[in-house]
Design a protein around this motif. Structure first.
Motif, PDB file in Angstrom:
ATOM      1  N   GLU A 266       0.851  -1.198   0.000  1.00  0.00           N
ATOM      2  CA  GLU A 266       0.000   0.000   0.000  1.00  0.00           C
ATOM      3  C   GLU A 266       0.880   1.239   0.000  1.00  0.00           C
ATOM      4  O   GLU A 266       1.742   1.396   0.866  1.00  0.00           O
ATOM      5  CB  GLU A 266      -0.862   0.024   1.269  1.00  0.00           C
ATOM      6  CG  GLU A 266      -2.195  -0.625   1.069  1.00  0.00           C
ATOM      7  CD  GLU A 266      -3.139  -0.387   2.247  1.00  0.00           C
ATOM      8  OE1 GLU A 266      -2.753   0.305   3.214  1.00  0.00           O
ATOM      9  OE2 GLU A 266      -4.255  -0.910   2.175  1.00  0.00           O
ATOM     10  N   ILE A 267       0.647   2.101  -0.967  1.00  0.00           N
ATOM     11  CA  ILE A 267       1.449   3.327  -1.037  1.00  0.00           C
ATOM     12  C   ILE A 267       0.542   4.526  -0.759  1.00  0.00           C
ATOM     13  O   ILE A 267      -0.544   4.646  -1.328  1.00  0.00           O
ATOM     14  CB  ILE A 267       2.100   3.470  -2.438  1.00  0.00           C
ATOM     15  CG1 ILE A 267       3.068   2.305  -2.697  1.00  0.00           C
ATOM     16  CG2 ILE A 267       2.833   4.804  -2.584  1.00  0.00           C
ATOM     17  CD1 ILE A 267       4.301   2.283  -1.834  1.00  0.00           C
ATOM     18  N   LYS A 268       1.006   5.395   0.140  1.00  0.00           N
ATOM     19  CA  LYS A 268       0.219   6.588   0.476  1.00  0.00           C
ATOM     20  C   LYS A 268       0.942   7.846   0.010  1.00  0.00           C
ATOM     21  O   LYS A 268       2.176   7.845  -0.114  1.00  0.00           O
ATOM     22  CB  LYS A 268      -0.011   6.639   1.984  1.00  0.00           C
ATOM     23  CG  LYS A 268      -0.937   5.524   2.444  1.00  0.00           C
ATOM     24  CD  LYS A 268      -1.112   5.504   3.939  1.00  0.00           C
ATOM     25  CE  LYS A 268      -2.057   4.372   4.326  1.00  0.00           C
ATOM     26  NZ  LYS A 268      -2.027   4.061   5.730  1.00  0.00           N
ATOM     27  N   ASP A 269       0.189   8.899  -0.241  1.00  0.00           N
ATOM     28  CA  ASP A 269       0.811  10.153  -0.663  1.00  0.00           C
ATOM     29  C   ASP A 269       1.384  10.895   0.553  1.00  0.00           C
ATOM     30  O   ASP A 269       1.337  10.394   1.681  1.00  0.00           O
ATOM     31  CB  ASP A 269      -0.169  11.018  -1.468  1.00  0.00           C
ATOM     32  CG  ASP A 269      -1.370  11.469  -0.633  1.00  0.00           C
ATOM     33  OD1 ASP A 269      -1.284  11.394   0.620  1.00  0.00           O
ATOM     34  OD2 ASP A 269      -2.378  11.880  -1.220  1.00  0.00           O
ATOM     35  N   GLU A 270       1.892  12.130   0.325  1.00  0.00           N
ATOM     36  CA  GLU A 270       2.544  12.880   1.422  1.00  0.00           C
ATOM     37  C   GLU A 270       1.602  13.156   2.590  1.00  0.00           C
ATOM     38  O   GLU A 270       2.032  13.312   3.724  1.00  0.00           O
ATOM     39  CB  GLU A 270       3.061  14.239   0.908  1.00  0.00           C
ATOM     40  CG  GLU A 270       4.121  14.133  -0.143  1.00  0.00           C
ATOM     41  CD  GLU A 270       3.798  14.961  -1.361  1.00  0.00           C
ATOM     42  OE1 GLU A 270       3.159  16.022  -1.235  1.00  0.00           O
ATOM     43  OE2 GLU A 270       4.181  14.534  -2.467  1.00  0.00           O
ATOM     44  N   ASN A 271       0.285  13.211   2.309  1.00  0.00           N
ATOM     45  CA  ASN A 271      -0.677  13.485   3.383  1.00  0.00           C
ATOM     46  C   ASN A 271      -1.200  12.223   4.060  1.00  0.00           C
ATOM     47  O   ASN A 271      -2.116  12.267   4.870  1.00  0.00           O
ATOM     48  CB  ASN A 271      -1.863  14.286   2.823  1.00  0.00           C
ATOM     49  CG  ASN A 271      -1.396  15.555   2.143  1.00  0.00           C
ATOM     50  OD1 ASN A 271      -0.499  16.236   2.639  1.00  0.00           O
ATOM     51  ND2 ASN A 271      -1.967  15.861   0.982  1.00  0.00           N
ATOM     52  N   GLY A 272      -0.625  11.082   3.696  1.00  0.00           N
ATOM     53  CA  GLY A 272      -1.036   9.826   4.330  1.00  0.00           C
ATOM     54  C   GLY A 272      -2.273   9.219   3.709  1.00  0.00           C
ATOM     55  O   GLY A 272      -2.862   8.286   4.257  1.00  0.00           O
ATOM     56  N   ASN A 273      -2.717   9.750   2.552  1.00  0.00           N
ATOM     57  CA  ASN A 273      -3.910   9.199   1.900  1.00  0.00           C
ATOM     58  C   ASN A 273      -3.513   8.145   0.871  1.00  0.00           C
ATOM     59  O   ASN A 273      -2.473   8.273   0.215  1.00  0.00           O
ATOM     60  CB  ASN A 273      -4.692  10.303   1.183  1.00  0.00           C
ATOM     61  CG  ASN A 273      -5.141  11.369   2.166  1.00  0.00           C
ATOM     62  OD1 ASN A 273      -5.612  11.057   3.259  1.00  0.00           O
ATOM     63  ND2 ASN A 273      -4.959  12.623   1.787  1.00  0.00           N
ATOM     64  N   LEU A 274      -4.383   7.120   0.761  1.00  0.00           N
ATOM     65  CA  LEU A 274      -4.133   6.099  -0.266  1.00  0.00           C
ATOM     66  C   LEU A 274      -4.255   6.737  -1.647  1.00  0.00           C
ATOM     67  O   LEU A 274      -5.052   7.654  -1.854  1.00  0.00           O
ATOM     68  CB  LEU A 274      -5.142   4.961  -0.137  1.00  0.00           C
ATOM     69  CG  LEU A 274      -4.864   3.941   0.968  1.00  0.00           C
ATOM     70  CD1 LEU A 274      -6.021   2.966   1.088  1.00  0.00           C
ATOM     71  CD2 LEU A 274      -3.566   3.179   0.707  1.00  0.00           C
ATOM     72  N   LEU A 275      -3.463   6.241  -2.582  1.00  0.00           N
ATOM     73  CA  LEU A 275      -3.461   6.837  -3.920  1.00  0.00           C
ATOM     74  C   LEU A 275      -4.784   6.565  -4.634  1.00  0.00           C
ATOM     75  O   LEU A 275      -5.345   5.483  -4.526  1.00  0.00           O
ATOM     76  CB  LEU A 275      -2.307   6.257  -4.740  1.00  0.00           C
ATOM     77  CG  LEU A 275      -0.907   6.467  -4.185  1.00  0.00           C
ATOM     78  CD1 LEU A 275       0.132   5.869  -5.131  1.00  0.00           C
ATOM     79  CD2 LEU A 275      -0.608   7.946  -3.959  1.00  0.00           C
ATOM     80  N   LYS A 276      -5.251   7.571  -5.368  1.00  0.00           N
ATOM     81  CA  LYS A 276      -6.502   7.391  -6.116  1.00  0.00           C
ATOM     82  C   LYS A 276      -6.226   7.076  -7.583  1.00  0.00           C
ATOM     83  O   LYS A 276      -7.081   6.581  -8.297  1.00  0.00           O
ATOM     84  CB  LYS A 276      -7.357   8.659  -6.009  1.00  0.00           C
ATOM     85  CG  LYS A 276      -7.910   8.879  -4.603  1.00  0.00           C
ATOM     86  CD  LYS A 276      -9.121   9.805  -4.638  1.00  0.00           C
ATOM     87  CE  LYS A 276      -9.703  10.029  -3.258  1.00  0.00           C
ATOM     88  NZ  LYS A 276      -8.967  11.031  -2.476  1.00  0.00           N
ATOM     89  N   GLY A 277      -5.033   7.416  -8.031  1.00  0.00           N
ATOM     90  CA  GLY A 277      -4.678   7.177  -9.437  1.00  0.00           C
ATOM     91  C   GLY A 277      -4.450   5.701  -9.697  1.00  0.00           C
ATOM     92  O   GLY A 277      -4.603   4.854  -8.819  1.00  0.00           O
ATOM     93  N   GLY A 278      -4.070   5.377 -10.891  1.00  0.00           N
ATOM     94  CA  GLY A 278      -3.865   3.973 -11.270  1.00  0.00           C
ATOM     95  C   GLY A 278      -2.445   3.504 -11.004  1.00  0.00           C
ATOM     96  O   GLY A 278      -1.685   4.143 -10.252  1.00  0.00           O
ATOM     97  N   PRO A 279      -2.077   2.385 -11.625  1.00  0.00           N
ATOM     98  CA  PRO A 279      -0.757   1.789 -11.411  1.00  0.00           C
ATOM     99  C   PRO A 279       0.412   2.715 -11.776  1.00  0.00           C
ATOM    100  O   PRO A 279       1.479   2.618 -11.166  1.00  0.00           O
ATOM    101  CB  PRO A 279      -0.775   0.565 -12.331  1.00  0.00           C
ATOM    102  CG  PRO A 279      -2.200   0.284 -12.617  1.00  0.00           C
ATOM    103  CD  PRO A 279      -2.920   1.584 -12.518  1.00  0.00           C
ATOM    104  N   GLU A 280       0.184   3.620 -12.753  1.00  0.00           N
ATOM    105  CA  GLU A 280       1.296   4.506 -13.144  1.00  0.00           C
ATOM    106  C   GLU A 280       1.680   5.425 -11.992  1.00  0.00           C
ATOM    107  O   GLU A 280       2.852   5.657 -11.718  1.00  0.00           O
ATOM    108  CB  GLU A 280       0.925   5.339 -14.379  1.00  0.00           C
ATOM    109  CG  GLU A 280       0.889   4.488 -15.643  1.00  0.00           C
ATOM    110  CD  GLU A 280       0.589   5.270 -16.901  1.00  0.00           C
ATOM    111  OE1 GLU A 280       0.813   6.502 -16.922  1.00  0.00           O
ATOM    112  OE2 GLU A 280       0.117   4.648 -17.881  1.00  0.00           O
TER     113      GLU A 280
END
Ligand SMILES: [Zn+2]
Length: 478
Positions: A266-280
């Motif tokens: 699981e990869i999260k963005d700088e704000n700790g949110n799960l990514l909404k974009g796709g595999p890229e």
């Protein structure tokens, strides 16, 4: 004449300082070390295949007939040359799924002055088929041989360029454990979660000249549906590290069997949110995180001597027991020589012509000692259990070979202060599975209703015993 030397006082000071320099034991040691310093050079070239109308690029790593429709980011060959004044070695990293020993031998024959050439693949699942297994159907190879020739030429060119650029370097080694960035998708859960970095600075100027990153994860983050050529997260890792450190970066894949993957991380963005974009988006962010961790590892890094260079390797036979591989070899899908198998890994080579008798392939296990660093060069995807001495004991009920002896572990044989493993080194023979964890036939381990994924992409249950035994012989007869 230099005015300084004409002044009697300065002249005597000069003589005093000079005699201190040459007699002080510490300085003498330093001078000797400087003389013996390791020289390094680095170079890279693009090896992106071009999809054409008349000849599709079959993408490797997932299903058959996945033809490329475009290019997301370029593929590279990257090469680091090390020279200790007596021995010269080249470490090559390719953004492809794997590279057969046959090709490595062709490259070595073109560069006889090198004492050792290692060609390792990152095991990229978003590049072209370089092994043959992912063509239009299971019965046709996906390899474009003219592409392999191009890659071989570029490997040689990067080795020659890197050799010309060699300069004396000081080296730091960094290590960081990052279990959160790798997922183990096969029981038992054993992760090889140590990331290793080597940071090279030019001795004369102190400027960074190269970063080597070694990490253990399948580059398959873009997944099976992607049809654009890419180097997967490795490209993002190299770009980000290069941008931040302002020096070229080279990435090596280590222990990826058993099964070390980024797919379920699981990869999260700088704000700790799960990514909404796709595999890229995930691939880019995962790659950047690995670069960030590599840079973080430098904070607690320590100096390391990489000379002298010592090399040992052994060419061995490994029985090809996998029925699908045997069929692939017979059909020419797996294009490499096979030999008769007489239960002797060091036995004589008699070419096999058909499947009437057991067959084997020839591969190589390598031991590269660089001063205080010992590197295991393993020709495939080894399971972490075999590296870290964590093979199941007692055997889990259901295993096909419950009484198989535990293989001698790779890292257990090493005595030096620092160690590293480079996987898919000079070959790709598939998964190297602990024999007592082989589980192809029912009943299955862990009460499962079906077998776990792995055996189908392994040359056979005897690969691990032969590889680990060879490694033990190499590393204990230093
Ligand atoms: Zn794999």
């Amino acid at each position: 004449m230099n005015k300084c030397l004409t002044n009697p006082f300065s002249y005597h000071l000069f003589v005093l300082l000079f005699s201190l320099i040459v007699t002080d034991p510490l300085t003498t040691l330093r001078l000797r070390a400087a003389e013996k310093s390791i020289k390094i050079g680095i170079a890279e070239m693009e090896i992106t295949p071009e999809p054409k109308k008349d000849r599709p690029v079959y993408m490797a790593g997932f299903g058959h007939n996945r033809t490329a429709t475009g290019i997301l980011d370029p593929l590279f060959v990257r090469t680091l040359v090390l020279d200790d004044g007596e021995k010269k070695v080249a470490l090559v990293s390719l953004d492809v799924i794997g590279y057969f020993y046959t090709e490595v031998q062709k490259i070595r024959s073109q560069l006889p002055k090198f004492d050792y050439i290692l060609v390792s693949s990152t095991h990229n699942h978003e590049g072209p088929d370089t092994l043959g297994l992912w063509g239009k159907t299971p019965f046709s190879s996906g390899v474009d041989t003219s592409y392999l020739e191009k890659v071989n030429r570029r490997i040689i060119q990067t080795i020659q360029t890197a050799e010309k650029k060699t300069t004396s370097a000081d080296v730091q080694i960094g290590k960081l454990r990052i279990p959160e960035l790798v997922h183990d998708s096969r029981l038992p859960i054993v992760k090889h979660d140590e990331l290793i970095t080597l940071f090279f600075k030019e001795r004369s100027s102190g400027h960074p000249i190269a970063l080597l990153i070694q990490w253990n994860c399948h580059p398959e983050t873009l997944g099976s549906k992607n049809t654009k050529i890419s180097s997967d997260f490795v490209g993002a890792t190299v770009r980000e590290a290069t941008r931040q450190l302002k020096c070229p970066t080279i990435y090596f894949t280590g222990t990826v069997g058993g099964l070390m993957s980024s797919l379920q991380v699981e990869i999260k963005d700088e704000n700790g949110n799960l990514l909404k974009g796709g595999p890229e988006e995930k691939t880019e962010l995962y790659g950047k995180k690995i670069a960030q961790k590599a840079i973080e590892s430098l904070k607690n890094s320590e100096p390391i001597e990489l000379n002298p260079i010592k090399i040992k390797s052994d060419k061995i036979l490994i029985p090809m027991q996998n029925k699908l591989y045997q069929l692939g070899w017979k059909l020419g899908v797996l294009n490499r020589k096979a030999y008769l198998w007489n239960n002797d890994k060091n036995g004589k080579r008699e070419l096999a012509k058909n499947l009437d008798k057991p067959i084997a392939i020839e591969t190589e296990v390598g031991f590269l000692s660089l001063g205080e660093l010992e590197i295991a060069i393993i020709p495939g995807e080894i399971y972490p259990e075999l590296v870290l001495d964590k093979v199941e004991n007692p055997t889990i009920p259901g295993a096909d070979y419950p009484d198989a002896p535990i293989e001698p572990a790779i890292y257990k044989q090493l005595k030096s202060k620092h160690r590293m493993l480079i996987g898919l080194g000079n070959d790709e023979i598939g998964y190297i599975i602990p024999k007592r964890q082989w589980d192809e036939n029912p009943p299955y381990c862990y009460g499962r209703k079906s077998s776990q994924y792995g055996e189908i992409n392994s040359i056979g249950p005897d690969a691990a015993p032969h590889i680990c035994k060879t490694w033990k012989e190499l590393s204990n007869n230093k």
